[in-house]
Enzyme design. Structure first.
Site, PDB file in Angstrom:
ATOM      1  N   ARG A 225       0.851  -1.184   0.000  1.00  9.30           N
ATOM      2  CA  ARG A 225       0.000   0.000   0.000  1.00  9.30           C
ATOM      3  C   ARG A 225       0.894   1.244   0.000  1.00  9.30           C
ATOM      4  NH1 ARG A 225      -3.386  -2.959  -1.482  1.00  9.30           N
ATOM      5  NH2 ARG A 225      -5.332  -3.532  -0.467  1.00  9.30           N
ATOM      6  N   HIS A 273      -0.922   0.078  -9.823  1.00  4.43           N
ATOM      7  CA  HIS A 273      -1.584  -0.856  -8.882  1.00  4.43           C
ATOM      8  C   HIS A 273      -2.043  -2.123  -9.614  1.00  4.43           C
ATOM      9  CE1 HIS A 273      -3.774  -0.960  -4.773  1.00  4.43           C
ATOM     10  NE2 HIS A 273      -3.593  -2.194  -5.206  1.00  4.43           N
TER      11      HIS A 273
HETATM   12  P1  NDP Z   1      -1.246 -11.823   5.025  1.00  7.13           P
HETATM   13  O1  NDP Z   1      -2.207 -11.335   6.029  1.00  7.13           O
HETATM   14  O2  NDP Z   1      -1.301 -13.244   4.577  1.00  7.13           O
HETATM   15  O3  NDP Z   1       0.232 -11.571   5.567  1.00  7.13           O
HETATM   16  C1  NDP Z   1       0.618 -10.397   6.213  1.00  7.13           C
HETATM   17  C2  NDP Z   1       2.057 -10.525   6.695  1.00  7.13           C
HETATM   18  O4  NDP Z   1       2.461  -9.265   7.252  1.00  7.13           O
HETATM   19  C3  NDP Z   1       2.211 -11.564   7.804  1.00  7.13           C
HETATM   20  O5  NDP Z   1       3.429 -12.259   7.660  1.00  7.13           O
HETATM   21  C4  NDP Z   1       2.252 -10.707   9.082  1.00  7.13           C
HETATM   22  O6  NDP Z   1       2.992 -11.259  10.170  1.00  7.13           O
HETATM   23  C5  NDP Z   1       2.964  -9.471   8.570  1.00  7.13           C
HETATM   24  N1  NDP Z   1       2.660  -8.316   9.432  1.00  7.13           N
HETATM   25  C6  NDP Z   1       1.464  -7.740   9.661  1.00  7.13           C
HETATM   26  N2  NDP Z   1       1.580  -6.729  10.551  1.00  7.13           N
HETATM   27  C7  NDP Z   1       2.885  -6.685  10.889  1.00  7.13           C
HETATM   28  C8  NDP Z   1       3.639  -5.881  11.782  1.00  7.13           C
HETATM   29  N3  NDP Z   1       3.072  -4.915  12.515  1.00  7.13           N
HETATM   30  N4  NDP Z   1       4.956  -6.125  11.891  1.00  7.13           N
HETATM   31  C9  NDP Z   1       5.549  -7.117  11.168  1.00  7.13           C
HETATM   32  N5  NDP Z   1       4.902  -7.923  10.309  1.00  7.13           N
HETATM   33  C10 NDP Z   1       3.582  -7.705  10.168  1.00  7.13           C
HETATM   34  O7  NDP Z   1      -1.363 -10.852   3.763  1.00  7.13           O
HETATM   35  P2  NDP Z   1      -1.098 -11.172   2.212  1.00  7.13           P
HETATM   36  O8  NDP Z   1       0.271 -11.726   2.076  1.00  7.13           O
HETATM   37  O9  NDP Z   1      -2.235 -11.910   1.628  1.00  7.13           O
HETATM   38  O10 NDP Z   1      -1.178  -9.674   1.601  1.00  7.13           O
HETATM   39  C11 NDP Z   1      -0.286  -8.669   2.039  1.00  7.13           C
HETATM   40  C12 NDP Z   1      -0.717  -7.311   1.514  1.00  7.13           C
HETATM   41  O11 NDP Z   1      -0.434  -7.188   0.136  1.00  7.13           O
HETATM   42  C13 NDP Z   1      -2.214  -6.992   1.597  1.00  7.13           C
HETATM   43  O12 NDP Z   1      -2.616  -6.655   2.898  1.00  7.13           O
HETATM   44  C14 NDP Z   1      -2.328  -5.824   0.635  1.00  7.13           C
HETATM   45  O13 NDP Z   1      -2.066  -4.616   1.311  1.00  7.13           O
HETATM   46  C15 NDP Z   1      -1.194  -6.090  -0.361  1.00  7.13           C
HETATM   47  N6  NDP Z   1      -1.720  -6.415  -1.693  1.00  7.13           N
HETATM   48  C16 NDP Z   1      -1.430  -5.589  -2.743  1.00  7.13           C
HETATM   49  C17 NDP Z   1      -1.891  -5.867  -4.006  1.00  7.13           C
HETATM   50  C18 NDP Z   1      -1.511  -5.032  -5.179  1.00  7.13           C
HETATM   51  O14 NDP Z   1      -1.986  -5.251  -6.306  1.00  7.13           O
HETATM   52  N7  NDP Z   1      -0.624  -4.061  -5.031  1.00  7.13           N
HETATM   53  C19 NDP Z   1      -2.737  -7.036  -4.272  1.00  7.13           C
HETATM   54  C20 NDP Z   1      -2.936  -7.882  -3.106  1.00  7.13           C
HETATM   55  C21 NDP Z   1      -2.451  -7.555  -1.873  1.00  7.13           C
HETATM   56  P3  NDP Z   1       2.555 -12.645  10.882  1.00  7.13           P
HETATM   57  O15 NDP Z   1       2.854 -13.726   9.863  1.00  7.13           O
HETATM   58  O16 NDP Z   1       3.438 -12.723  12.049  1.00  7.13           O
HETATM   59  O17 NDP Z   1       1.099 -12.525  11.178  1.00  7.13           O
END
Ligand code: NDP
Length: 310
Positions: A225, A273
């Site tokens: 994002r 995007h």
């Molecule tokens: P997931 O929820 O599967 O994974 C999120 C990861 O981020 C997890 O490993 C989590 O840690 C980590 N995380 C979250 N908060 C923190 C924090 N405060 N500190 C450290 N690590 C953190 O999400 P996805 O992989 O499915 O998607 C990720 C993002 O990609 C989406 O939320 C979206 O914003 C973005 N996206 C962008 C797209 C685009 O076209 N540009 C399309 C699709 C998604 P933990 O494993 O420990 O929970």
């Protein structure tokens, strides 16, 4: 079963067609501003407008046709906490992310960006190659999409690092977690790839201070994002040379405004995007399966933790 469907682009027909194939038992109601909808069991939405909140507050569950739920969670408790918000889990986005990020990493590692500049200036000259062992790739976020990117990069032999909230053990990946692990993670990451959800904790995480911890000549790839990055600070560190270049798919304001200085910076590669588009058929199939699980009281994957924000 009645399902309320909202598409910001207004293109509901293809979605209805796919739903009629994968969830033939459901009836659909298309949400239109200013029109009262009949009560529905579920809502399927992407970035719904505030005006839709009264309907969203009355369904059994809300299905988000994307992986990130920041556009829904911005409404806070106006969407009652007992209504589960269920996001897409991969649904074909992981492969697209793997393609996008692998392309960007290899473009920088093999210096294609420099060769593109040279070619435009009519220069035929080999540049010194980068050492693979100096090209550690640090992935922020090891979720469904981050892990897919790590797997795609593994065969190329770059040192791999990952950062998450909770502790992870992944073969061949140096894992760090939490704010305590962030500095060490950043200091060793020549390429920073952002794959985090947008939450109050991750908002503006990639600011001047954290960018400054990356090794000199680092590259930044953001496919998560726009609000993860302090945009003017990234630009100033690119101009100073500390950051060599950036590939950005997401921005604080989208579409990226015509006057935005990023457009004028040749070391920033901009895409609109598109790093992982929602694939309709895969998404409809996944949502249909989840609705059936929900209806039969089975566990449903990818329910958003409202406290964590993802
Ligand atoms: P997931 O929820 O599967 O994974 C999120 C990861 O981020 C997890 O490993 C989590 O840690 C980590 N995380 C979250 N908060 C923190 C924090 N405060 N500190 C450290 N690590 C953190 O999400 P996805 O992989 O499915 O998607 C990720 C993002 O990609 C989406 O939320 C979206 O914003 C973005 N996206 C962008 C797209 C685009 O076209 N540009 C399309 C699709 C998604 P933990 O494993 O420990 O929970």
């Amino acid at each position: 079963m009645r399902i309320l469907l909202h598409r910001a682009d207004g293109r509901t027909e293809p979605w209805l067609k796919d739903f009629s194939k994968y969830l033939p038992e459901a009836e659909f109601e298309i949400w239109h501003a200013g029109e009262k909808s009949q009560p529905c069991d579920y809502a399927v939405v992407w970035s719904p407008p505030e005006a839709m909140l009264p309907e969203l507050a009355q369904v059994k569950a809300i299905f988000n046709t994307g992986a990130g739920v920041d556009a829904l969670l911005r409404f806070g408790d106006a969407i009652p906490r007992e209504i589960p918000i269920i996001r897409l889990g991969d649904a074909g986005m992981g492969l697209q992310m793997a393609e996008y990020v692998t392309h960007a990493v290899l473009r920088y590692f093999r210096r294609f960006d420099d060769y593109e500049r040279q070619a435009r200036a009519g220069i035929w000259a080999a540049l010194p190659p980068y050492n693979r062992e100096d090209f550690a790739i640090g992935v922020l976020g090891l979720g469904a999409l981050g892990m897919r990117v790590i797997e795609a990069l593994a065969p190329f032999g770059f040192p791999l690092r990952g950062w998450s909230r909770t502790e992870k053990r992944i073969d061949g990946v140096q894992c760090y977690q939490g704010l305590d692990g962030l500095d060490t993670f950043l200091r060793g990451s020549r390429v920073l790839v952002c794959m985090l959800p947008l939450t109050p904790e991750t908002n503006n995480l990639i600011d001047r201070s954290n960018l400054g911890k990356l090794p000199a000549g680092a590259y930044v790839i953001n496919v998560a994002r726009g609000a993860h990055i302090a945009e003017p600070e990234l630009l100033s560190l690119i101009k100073s040379g500390h950051i060599a270049a950036a590939t950005l798919d997401v921005f604080r304001n989208e579409p990226l405004p015509a006057q935005h200085p990023f457009w004028q910076e040749p070391r920033i590669t901009i895409t609109p995007h598109i790093s992982a588009l929602t694939l309709r058929r895969e998404s409809v199939q996944q949502i249909a399966d989840k609705i059936r699980s929900f209806e039969s009281g089975q566990p449903v994957a990818d329910i958003v933790d409202r406290n964590l924000g993802y």
